[in-house]
Design an enzyme around this catalytic site. Structure first.
Site, PDB file in Angstrom:
ATOM      1  N   CYS A  77       0.836  -1.207   0.000  1.00  0.00           N
ATOM      2  CA  CYS A  77       0.000   0.000   0.000  1.00  0.00           C
ATOM      3  C   CYS A  77       0.870   1.255   0.000  1.00  0.00           C
ATOM      4  O   CYS A  77       0.520   2.259  -0.617  1.00  0.00           O
ATOM      5  CB  CYS A  77      -0.916   0.022   1.219  1.00  0.00           C
ATOM      6  SG  CYS A  77      -2.304  -1.126   1.151  1.00  0.00           S
ATOM      7  N   CYS A 118      -7.585  -7.280  -3.148  1.00  0.00           N
ATOM      8  CA  CYS A 118      -7.715  -7.006  -1.710  1.00  0.00           C
ATOM      9  C   CYS A 118      -9.124  -6.591  -1.306  1.00  0.00           C
ATOM     10  O   CYS A 118      -9.335  -6.099  -0.194  1.00  0.00           O
ATOM     11  CB  CYS A 118      -6.735  -5.909  -1.298  1.00  0.00           C
ATOM     12  SG  CYS A 118      -5.019  -6.363  -1.586  1.00  0.00           S
ATOM     13  N   CYS A 170      -5.110   1.900   4.445  1.00  0.00           N
ATOM     14  CA  CYS A 170      -3.927   1.694   3.612  1.00  0.00           C
ATOM     15  C   CYS A 170      -2.815   2.674   3.953  1.00  0.00           C
ATOM     16  O   CYS A 170      -1.710   2.566   3.434  1.00  0.00           O
ATOM     17  CB  CYS A 170      -4.296   1.821   2.144  1.00  0.00           C
ATOM     18  SG  CYS A 170      -4.931   3.444   1.724  1.00  0.00           S
TER      19      CYS A 170
HETATM   20  S1  SF4 Z   1      -4.841  -2.696  -1.518  1.00  0.00           S
HETATM   21 FE1  SF4 Z   1      -3.696  -4.606  -1.908  1.00  0.00          FE
HETATM   22  S2  SF4 Z   1      -2.884  -4.499  -4.016  1.00  0.00           S
HETATM   23 FE2  SF4 Z   1      -3.635  -2.443  -3.418  1.00  0.00          FE
HETATM   24  S3  SF4 Z   1      -1.849  -1.418  -2.727  1.00  0.00           S
HETATM   25 FE3  SF4 Z   1      -2.760  -2.278  -0.876  1.00  0.00          FE
HETATM   26  S4  SF4 Z   1      -1.892  -4.364  -0.616  1.00  0.00           S
HETATM   27 FE4  SF4 Z   1      -1.351  -3.596  -2.685  1.00  0.00          FE
END
Ligand code: SF4
Length: 267
Positions: A124, A210, A241
């Site tokens: 993220c 995700c 995130c």
């Molecule tokens: S939501 Fe999942 S795929 Fe998107 S940036 Fe975060 S960990 Fe990576």
């Protein structure tokens, strides 16, 4: 030169606008800060509502940016094109740094976020948090579609606050006191474009690997239910995130160091 806000000044602004409508707050903000103010658009239902209100109060003062993580569902891209057409606005798209992605994938694989919360945070950070820093670097204020009842980490969101994680600029969340129901009443009333994943049981939209549907019906639901489809496999980790919640003030930096310098053990 960017203005440096004190906590007291922003607290006063926050109190001044706490009972204002989204129209009043956005009208003030766009007149005050344009062109150094932009909406962060991620394809959530809330983002479309905020954009629509911006378009009503100041159609010639709209800037919108989006972070394309490279892992978004196709339905988001379809929405982006629809929104561009519907409002006649450009959407500034920021991508992750190619070298960071290449290094991350080389070390940990394509989908390491399923194995470890720290690696999820790192993904993220590379795909969202770092591009956001670039997007905000020239702004005096950014606008979000955050709502207080989306998740417990968002319960204290103010309509105006200093964003200490991003250059001390203002962060403006004009519909933070709206309910999920009110968002959808607005979308239906004005026939706004929205991401079609909502019709398939999703209640929060994120990267494709995700996010999964929750099938929570519209109405008086809690934020925890609305975001339970995000990183659903994680236990006791905040469903954030790092864009809106720095996970205990700047801890993403520590995550980066932990992973890259200490080479954490992968489960
Ligand atoms: S939501 Fe999942 S795929 Fe998107 S940036 Fe975060 S960990 Fe990576």
């Amino acid at each position: 030169m960017r203005r440096e806000w004190t906590d007291l000044e922003v607290e006063e602004l926050s109190l001044r606008f706490e009972n204002s409508t989204a129209e009043e707050l956005l009208s003030w903000a766009l007149n005050e800060f344009y062109p150094n103010i932009a909406l962060a658009f991620s394809g959530q239902a809330e983002d479309v509502v905020v954009l629509d209100i911006m378009h009503k109060v100041a159609p010639d003062k709209i800037r919108v940016f989006m972070l394309d993580t490279g892992r978004l569902p196709e339905e988001i891209y379809e929405l982006v094109d629809k929104v561009r057409e519907h409002y006649g606005v450009e959407i500034e798209i920021y991508y992750p740094d190619t070298k960071e992605i290449e290094e991350f994938v080389k070390r940990y694989g394509i989908n390491p976020f399923y194995r470890d919360v720290e690696l999820r945070h790192l993904c993220c950070k590379i795909r969202k948090v770092n591009p956001l820093l670039r997007a905000l670097s020239g702004l005096d204020a950014w606008i979000t579609g955050l709502r207080r009842d989306q998740f417990p980490t968002r319960a204290t969101t103010r309509k105006i606050q200093i964003d200490h994680d991003h250059y001390g600029i203002l962060k403006i969340s004009p519909i933070c006191d709206w309910t999920w129901d009110e968002v959808w009443q607005y979308i239906k009333k004005y026939n706004l474009p929205y991401c079609k994943l909502y019709d398939r049981g999703y209640t929060s939209i994120g990267c494709e690997p995700c996010t999964r549907p929750t099938f929570v019906s519209l109405g008086d639901v809690t934020g925890e239910e609305l975001r339970k489809g995000r990183w659903w496999w994680e236990k006791n980790a905040p469903k954030e995130c790092g864009i809106h919640c720095s996970l205990e003030a700047g801890s993403f930096e520590r995550h980066m160091e932990t992973v890259f310098k200490l080479k954490i053990k992968i489960k």
